[in-house]
Design a protein around this motif. Structure first.
Motif, PDB file in Angstrom:
ATOM      1  N   GLN A 181       7.416   7.850   5.745  1.00  0.00           N
ATOM      2  CA  GLN A 181       7.194   7.316   4.404  1.00  0.00           C
ATOM      3  C   GLN A 181       6.865   5.830   4.423  1.00  0.00           C
ATOM      4  OE1 GLN A 181      10.359   8.149   1.698  1.00  0.00           O
ATOM      5  NE2 GLN A 181       9.774   6.560   0.267  1.00  0.00           N
ATOM      6  N   GLU A 182       7.632   5.074   5.207  1.00  0.00           N
ATOM      7  CA  GLU A 182       7.548   3.622   5.088  1.00  0.00           C
ATOM      8  C   GLU A 182       6.845   3.061   6.313  1.00  0.00           C
ATOM      9  OE1 GLU A 182       7.205   0.401   4.542  1.00  0.00           O
ATOM     10  OE2 GLU A 182       7.843   1.127   2.586  1.00  0.00           O
ATOM     11  N   GLY A 219      -0.316  -2.011   2.600  1.00  0.00           N
ATOM     12  CA  GLY A 219       0.449  -0.767   2.714  1.00  0.00           C
ATOM     13  C   GLY A 219      -0.427   0.439   3.010  1.00  0.00           C
ATOM     14  N   GLN A 263      -0.533   2.762   6.482  1.00  0.00           N
ATOM     15  CA  GLN A 263      -0.386   4.213   6.513  1.00  0.00           C
ATOM     16  C   GLN A 263      -1.572   4.836   7.249  1.00  0.00           C
ATOM     17  OE1 GLN A 263       1.869   6.182   6.857  1.00  0.00           O
ATOM     18  NE2 GLN A 263       2.812   6.343   4.842  1.00  0.00           N
ATOM     19  N   GLU A 280       6.935  12.472   3.373  1.00  0.00           N
ATOM     20  CA  GLU A 280       6.626  11.648   2.195  1.00  0.00           C
ATOM     21  C   GLU A 280       5.566  10.594   2.530  1.00  0.00           C
ATOM     22  OE1 GLU A 280       8.052  12.026  -0.858  1.00  0.00           O
ATOM     23  OE2 GLU A 280       9.986  12.992  -0.557  1.00  0.00           O
ATOM     24  N   THR A 330       2.956   9.476   1.205  1.00  0.00           N
ATOM     25  CA  THR A 330       2.317   8.644   0.179  1.00  0.00           C
ATOM     26  C   THR A 330       3.298   8.141  -0.868  1.00  0.00           C
ATOM     27  OG1 THR A 330       1.771  10.614  -1.109  1.00  0.00           O
ATOM     28  CG2 THR A 330       0.106   9.823   0.415  1.00  0.00           C
ATOM     29  N   THR A 331       4.576   8.403  -0.662  1.00  0.00           N
ATOM     30  CA  THR A 331       5.554   8.048  -1.693  1.00  0.00           C
ATOM     31  C   THR A 331       5.639   6.543  -1.915  1.00  0.00           C
ATOM     32  OG1 THR A 331       6.774   9.993  -1.057  1.00  0.00           O
ATOM     33  CG2 THR A 331       7.956   8.395  -2.376  1.00  0.00           C
ATOM     34  N   ALA A 332       5.452   5.766  -0.841  1.00  0.00           N
ATOM     35  CA  ALA A 332       5.577   4.318  -0.992  1.00  0.00           C
ATOM     36  C   ALA A 332       4.264   3.683  -1.452  1.00  0.00           C
ATOM     37  CB  ALA A 332       6.021   3.699   0.328  1.00  0.00           C
ATOM     38  N   ASP A 383       0.710   3.140  -3.898  1.00  0.00           N
ATOM     39  CA  ASP A 383       0.215   3.218  -5.262  1.00  0.00           C
ATOM     40  C   ASP A 383      -0.689   4.432  -5.414  1.00  0.00           C
ATOM     41  OD1 ASP A 383       1.295   1.097  -6.743  1.00  0.00           O
ATOM     42  OD2 ASP A 383       0.126  -0.299  -5.546  1.00  0.00           O
ATOM     43  N   GLN A 437      -2.719   6.386  -2.780  1.00  0.00           N
ATOM     44  CA  GLN A 437      -2.276   7.742  -2.462  1.00  0.00           C
ATOM     45  C   GLN A 437      -3.463   8.697  -2.463  1.00  0.00           C
ATOM     46  OE1 GLN A 437       1.318   9.924  -3.952  1.00  0.00           O
ATOM     47  NE2 GLN A 437      -0.099  10.758  -5.416  1.00  0.00           N
ATOM     48  N   SER A 465       1.414  -1.709  -7.880  1.00  0.00           N
ATOM     49  CA  SER A 465       2.294  -2.785  -7.449  1.00  0.00           C
ATOM     50  C   SER A 465       1.512  -4.088  -7.318  1.00  0.00           C
ATOM     51  CB  SER A 465       2.983  -2.438  -6.128  1.00  0.00           C
ATOM     52  OG  SER A 465       2.099  -1.789  -5.267  1.00  0.00           O
ATOM     53  N   ASP A 514      16.524  -0.334 -10.145  1.00  0.00           N
ATOM     54  CA  ASP A 514      17.414   0.104  -9.101  1.00  0.00           C
ATOM     55  C   ASP A 514      18.843   0.127  -9.576  1.00  0.00           C
ATOM     56  OD1 ASP A 514      18.694   0.754  -6.895  1.00  0.00           O
ATOM     57  OD2 ASP A 514      17.896  -0.816  -5.620  1.00  0.00           O
TER      58      ASP A 514
END
Lengths: 338, 332
Positions: free
Chosen positions: A99-100, A159, A163, A182, A184-186, A188, A192, B58, B108
């Motif tokens: 994910q990250e 980001g 990826q 996951e 593409t979860t992090a 935009d 994505q 973002s 959060d």
């Protein structure tokens, strides 16, 4: 019929912690065929990620322990392999994207070195050849100016580009199975869209099977051929993507579908319809759950559900669900849809 | 709930040409070598009982905008009116009375609650700070608010770590409600939550709006959620609002190419829907050196020469529908 590429068979992975045993994966069975995209869906803590990490044996042990089950990749049980044998598989036959991308890339190595590493390790390429291939891979995943980017470090990339680098790394050795947790979860939503598009295109070109772990039903609908739905460490439903969305048979799947707002809803409805809530919270996996784990949150639950655990059964060709009330669930969905 | 917001004299919140620039410093002397144009001149209103959705990717400045309104971040310039009263030139002390009317709910729920305070104390704190409840009454008031957000009285003595993510967000909402505010600025209130819990919180926010006639500035990146909860929606890109409209106009007849791309990028949870996707090239440019002219021109598939040179003004192209694009509108 040829055997599937990967078969996870009654896998039980428990974590032995000071506070007790956490039954993170509690008898999960699923398979992936060569070239297929399987989506695994569920909420945080349902065991979807640790199941997939188990395939690469990334779960630290202790505290994790495989209580039972097998993970067969091309017929070989991966749980029997030693770490040296596992390392030969990782990145070469099976690879993973996380994910990250910022925390899963090495910040002190250039992008080129990281992509090249698997090639040097698995294919015995020298540094120079590996770097040339890294440039090719960056081009393949759509990074502009690959000759310059190959010498850059992860922090110099956005980001979305990170990826892409992860995907380039994962695909460098033409693996047969790609596990995307996951992916593409992090990111935009416009990025994505780029990454999902890239994954689809590369899949058709490279032909790898994909296990796509996600919580986003939109991503599932768009990418997957088959879907496994997990809840509290177990598989509760499995079906082709069309069947799952057309005829969900597990109340949890039904609940998930009802709880997400749909884009364009304001054009159909005069006032926004109330979202269907799934009451309560996910159960703790520290205690043994006698009946169906979803029963306390389930509108269909009967007294039997609290007592007896429903086994997963094939209710229609290729469509499995673990629910005593599956027919009522399907009927209610059909009624609501009409 | 009606999609149309009730009309009352004047908007509750009016933001005019709000800017927040951050200096970029470099070297030993920390000389200012540039500016980050985080929010670069945005204007909008939020009516009584209305929800304005503020969306964007973002780094577009949506959160900075939300925080600048209440001077959690000191804005660089701009005029802000709450219930017809200008607040941007108020001193810290004078802001206190405004803060009663405008509250926040943050993304959060894990880091926005003090871990050393019990849930009850977290909600009681604003009541004590503003002296709105006598000591003996505080606990009952808190219990009342707890009931409103679906928490139980006996949970008042527990600490944040004993709650699940969804319940923590309920505590955050309870804290925001304590002073009976008119406006709640919600900054990604559901994006850290699992989908099944997300629905609970969205329903709760909508119920509370009905009951207390609250206004929301709902900042989020999830377009389906924003469409569900909002009456009107504003789309931000690189510090600017590019489009603002009633939600049906925005989701049904999006005019700005960026809005169009954003909407088409959302994966649809229906395997039979064959989407015509408009995939944008490249990444969002840096807000330190935003592109000349229209900031979207570097990624816009329709861009012409004029877009590179001249910045489009935001204008009303249909009643209530504002767009900043040279290529859209009556004279385009």
């Amino acid at each position: 019929m040829t055997a599937p590429l990967l078969e996870i068979d009654d896998l039980r992975l428990h974590f032995y912690t000071r506070d007790g045993v956490v039954r993170a994966v509690d008898g999960v069975t699923y398979h992936v065929k060569a070239g297929e995209t399987l989506a695994v869906v569920g909420e945080s803590g349902c065991g979807k990620s640790v199941t997939a990490q188990s395939v690469l044996r990334l779960v630290p042990s202790p505290p994790g322990r495989y209580v039972s089950g097998q993970i067969r990749f091309q017929g070989r049980n991966l749980l029997d392999l030693d770490m040296a044998e596992m390392r030969k598989l990782r990145g070469a036959e099976i690879s993973m994207i996380f994910q990250e991308p910022m925390t899963s890339l090495n910040p002190v190595l250039t992008v080129g070195r990281q992509i090249g590493e698997t090639l040097v390790l698995h294919q015995g390429m020298d540094q120079k050849a590996a770097e040339a291939r890294a440039v090719e891979m960056l081009k393949l995943v759509g990074i502009p100016e690959p000759e310059r980017r190959v010498r850059e470090y992860p922090h110099q990339l956005s980001g979305g580009m990170r990826q892409r680098v992860m995907i380039a790394m994962a695909l460098a050795c033409n693996p047969k199975l790609l596990i995307a947790d996951e992916p593409t979860t992090a990111l935009d939503v416009t990025i994505q869209a780029q990454i999902l598009d890239l994954m689809r295109e590369l899949k058709s070109r490279v032909g790898a099977a994909i296990i796509l772990i996600t919580h986003d039903l939109g991503v599932v609908a768009e990418m997957a051929e088959r879907v496994v739905v997990m809840y509290a460490g177990r598989k509760v439903e499995e079906a082709s993507v069309d069947d799952l969305f057309a005829r969900p048979r597990h109340p949890y799947t039904l609940g998930l579908m009802g709880s997400i707002p749909h884009l364009g809803s304001s054009l159909v409805h005069n006032a926004p319809p109330r979202l269907a809530e799934i009451q309560g919270v996910v159960p703790s996996l520290r205690e043994e759950i006698p009946g169906c784990a979803f029963a306390p949150r389930c509108g269909f639950a009967t007294e039997r559900c609290g007592r007896e655990r429903p086994e997963i059964e094939e209710l229609a060709p290729g469509h499995f669900a673990a629910c005593f009330e599956a027919e009522r669930v399907a009927a209610q969905f059909a009624e609501a849809a009409s | 709930m009606n999609a149309q917001a009730p009309i009352e004299a004047g908007p509750l919140l009016e933001v005019k040409d709000l800017k927040k620039h951050y200096p970029v410093r470099k070297g030993v002397l920390q000389r200012v070598v540039g500016q980050v144009y985080a929010v670069d001149g945005i204007s909008f209103t939020v009516g009584h009982g209305e929800t304005l959705g503020l969306v964007g990717e973002s780094g577009c400045g949506k959160s900075t905008a939300g925080k600048s309104i209440m001077k959690l971040i000191e804005p660089t310039s701009g005029e802000i009116n709450v219930a017809g009263k200008r607040i941007d030139n108020l001193s810290r002390g004078e802001m206190q009375s405004v803060r009663r009317q405008v509250q926040f709910v943050f993304q959060d729920p894990y880091s926005s609650l003090n871990p050393r305070m019990s849930a009850g104390d977290i909600v009681a704190e604003p009541l004590r700070n503003f002296g709105v409840a006598v000591r003996s009454e505080v606990r009952d008031r808190v219990a009342e608010i707890f009931a409103k957000v679906g928490l139980r009285r006996e949970q008042m003595d527990r600490f944040p770590h004993e709650f699940s993510g969804g319940q923590r967000q309920r505590i955050g909402i309870a804290r925001a409600l304590a002073l009976h505010p008119h406006l709640i600025i919600c900054d990604e209130p559901v994006s850290a939550l699992d989908v099944s819990v997300q629905a609970q919180v969205i329903n709760l926010l909508m119920d509370l709006q009905q009951e207390f006639r609250l206004s929301y500035l709902f900042i989020a990146h999830d377009l389906a959620v924003v469409e569900h909860i909002s009456h009107r929606v504003a789309v931000m890109y690189l510090g600017k609002i590019v489009e603002i409209a009633d939600k049906r106009d925005l989701f049904g007849r999006a005019q700005h190419p960026y809005t169009e791309a954003l909407l088409s990028a959302v994966p649809v949870p229906n395997p039979r829907a064959k989407s015509q996707r408009m995939i944008l090239k490249g990444d969002v440019p840096s807000p330190i050196r935003p592109p000349s002219g229209c900031r979207f021109h570097t990624r816009c598939p329709y861009a012409v020469e004029r877009c590179k040179a001249e910045e489009p003004k935001i204008r009303e192209i249909a009643p209530g529908h504002h767009v900043a694009c040279h290529l859209r509108g009556p004279d385009a």
